[in-house]
Design a protein around this motif. Sequence first.
Motif, short mmCIF file in Angstrom:
data_model
loop_
_atom_site.label_atom_id
_atom_site.label_comp_id
_atom_site.label_asym_id
_atom_site.label_seq_id
_atom_site.Cartn_x
_atom_site.Cartn_y
_atom_site.Cartn_z
N LYS A 223 -17.54 13.41 7.68
CA LYS A 223 -18.94 13.78 7.07
C LYS A 223 -19.07 13.87 5.72
O LYS A 223 -20.22 13.50 5.12
CB LYS A 223 -19.26 15.03 7.74
CG LYS A 223 -19.90 14.86 9.13
CD LYS A 223 -20.23 16.25 9.79
CE LYS A 223 -21.65 16.69 9.34
NZ LYS A 223 -22.11 18.06 10.35
N CYS A 224 -18.29 14.52 4.70
CA CYS A 224 -18.38 14.79 3.45
C CYS A 224 -17.57 13.92 2.84
O CYS A 224 -16.83 13.00 3.25
CB CYS A 224 -18.59 16.21 3.02
SG CYS A 224 -16.74 16.93 2.96
N ASP A 225 -17.52 14.07 1.31
CA ASP A 225 -16.71 13.24 0.37
C ASP A 225 -15.38 13.97 0.24
O ASP A 225 -14.61 13.28 -0.85
CB ASP A 225 -17.42 13.08 -0.93
CG ASP A 225 -17.64 14.50 -1.68
OD1 ASP A 225 -17.18 15.36 -1.21
OD2 ASP A 225 -18.33 14.39 -2.76
N LYS A 243 -13.57 21.72 3.28
CA LYS A 243 -14.89 22.05 2.67
C LYS A 243 -15.76 22.57 3.62
O LYS A 243 -16.99 22.74 2.87
CB LYS A 243 -15.48 20.80 2.04
CG LYS A 243 -14.76 20.14 0.74
CD LYS A 243 -15.88 19.29 -0.02
CE LYS A 243 -15.31 18.92 -1.39
NZ LYS A 243 -16.16 17.91 -1.89
N ASN A 244 -15.44 22.91 4.81
CA ASN A 244 -16.18 23.48 5.94
C ASN A 244 -17.52 22.94 6.14
O ASN A 244 -18.65 23.56 6.34
CB ASN A 244 -16.41 25.02 5.48
CG ASN A 244 -15.25 25.83 5.71
OD1 ASN A 244 -14.55 25.83 6.38
ND2 ASN A 244 -14.84 26.82 4.58
N CYS A 245 -17.67 21.49 6.02
CA CYS A 245 -18.83 20.95 6.37
C CYS A 245 -19.19 20.57 7.85
O CYS A 245 -20.08 20.14 8.16
CB CYS A 245 -18.85 19.46 5.42
SG CYS A 245 -17.69 18.20 6.41
N GLY A 246 -17.97 20.86 8.71
CA GLY A 246 -18.19 20.65 9.95
C GLY A 246 -17.66 19.35 10.44
O GLY A 246 -17.56 18.95 11.57
#
Length: 397
Positions: A223-225, A243-246
Motif C-alpha cells: 500500500k505505501c512506499d 509503517k502501520n499503513c495497513g
Amino acid sequence: MLQSRLFAKTSKNFPKDEESINAKYLLRAGFIAKNSAGVFTFLPLGLRVLNKISQIVREEMNALGAEELLMPALIAKSYWEASGRWNVPVVYKIKTDREEYGLGWTHEEVIKIIADQFILSDRDLPQAVYQIQNKFRMEPRARSGLLRGREFLMKDLYSFHKDEGGLGAFYESAKSAYLKIYQRLEMPVVVAEASGGDFTKDFTHEFQALVESGEDTIFHCSKCDYAQNKEVAKVKAGDTCPKNCGGEVKESRAIEVGNIFRLGQRFSSWFMGSYGIGISRIMGTIVEMSHDDRGIIWPEAVAPFRVHLLALGLDKSETVKENAAKLYETLKAKNIEVLFDDRLVPAGEKLFDADLLGIPTRLIVSEKTGIKIELKQRREKDSQLLDVAEVLQCLNS
Ligand SMILES: [Zn+2]
C-alpha cells in the motif's frame, strides 16, 4: 534510415553462454555485439537507444542544477591509495614500467581532488557536477547481458555541501530527479533502503525496477512506499507493514537501476553525496521488462526510431515501391524518425524482424493495402487501415 543500408543485421543466432532475455534479443536484433564476457559493442541501432536514455538523464541532471564534466577512466594508483580503495576486488589494474593505474569503477577519488582546487571556502558551496562515462568493474559473473557488464555506461553525480542539512535537502531533490527520469523511461521503480557497501555506513537508497529476472530481492509494502533490500530488511513476506499503513509486505525480484548515497565527510572535509544511474543497465532492464515472445517492445521515449515503415512485395509492384517511397519522404519531411524496410526479402521476414526490433509504430504499404496504410502499434494486437493524413494525425497525438 534505409534498413537495407544498416551496418548491423538481425540474426537468428546468439552466443550460447548468454542466457538473459536482454542479451538474446539485443544481440539477435543487432543492437549490440558481444566482444567478451560483460563487454559489448553498441551497434548503431543500440547506440541510438543508449543516447536517448543518456539525454533524458542529462536533461534531468541539468534541471537539478548540476553541471556536466568528464573525468578520466585511467586513474593513478595514488588516488586509490589515498582513499584506501586500491585493493577493492572490482578494480582492473594496469601496470606499466613506471606507473600503476586502476580503471575507474567510480570517481569519488578523482572528483575530490578536483573539487579541492575550486572549492576554497564555504562561500563556493553548494556544488554539483556529473558525468556520463564508461566504468569498469571486474564482475566475476558477467552473464546477464547489459545488466552486469565489466565495462558499462554510467551517469555519476557528486554534490558538495557545507553541512549535513544542505546535503540532506539536495539528496531529496536528487531523489525526485531520479523518479522523473524513470517516469520518462516508463519504468516503474520502488525506492528501497539498502546498505552502503564500500561507500558508507548509512542507509542508502536504491531505485529498483520490479522484474522477475532481477538479481536483487526486495521487501516492499502493498500500500505505501515502504521498501527495503533483502540485505537490510527486518521483515518478511506476509508481515504487516512496519509503517502501520495497513498494507502487507511483499517479496519481489528486482533490478537496481540507480542508487544515491550520503557520503558525509568520508572523502572530503565537506559533506558529499554520490548518485549513480547505470545507463546501459537501464537499456537491458527495459528489454527485460518490455518484450514478448517475438521481440522487444521499446517505449517511445528511447526507441531507436519512432516509426518502422515496411514495404511488402517491393520487387513485384511498382505501386508499392512508389507509395512507400513517397510516404518515407513525407515522414522525413515532418521530422519523424523512421526506419524504412526497403529490403528485397519476403514479407514474412520483414514482419518477423519488425517484431524483433520493437519500434513502437509499424506502417505497412503493400498490394493489399492499396493507397491506404496499415498502422499497428507494437504493444497492440489490432491494426488500422488509414490514409496518409490519418497516419500523420495518429503520429502527432
Ligand atoms: Zn505500508
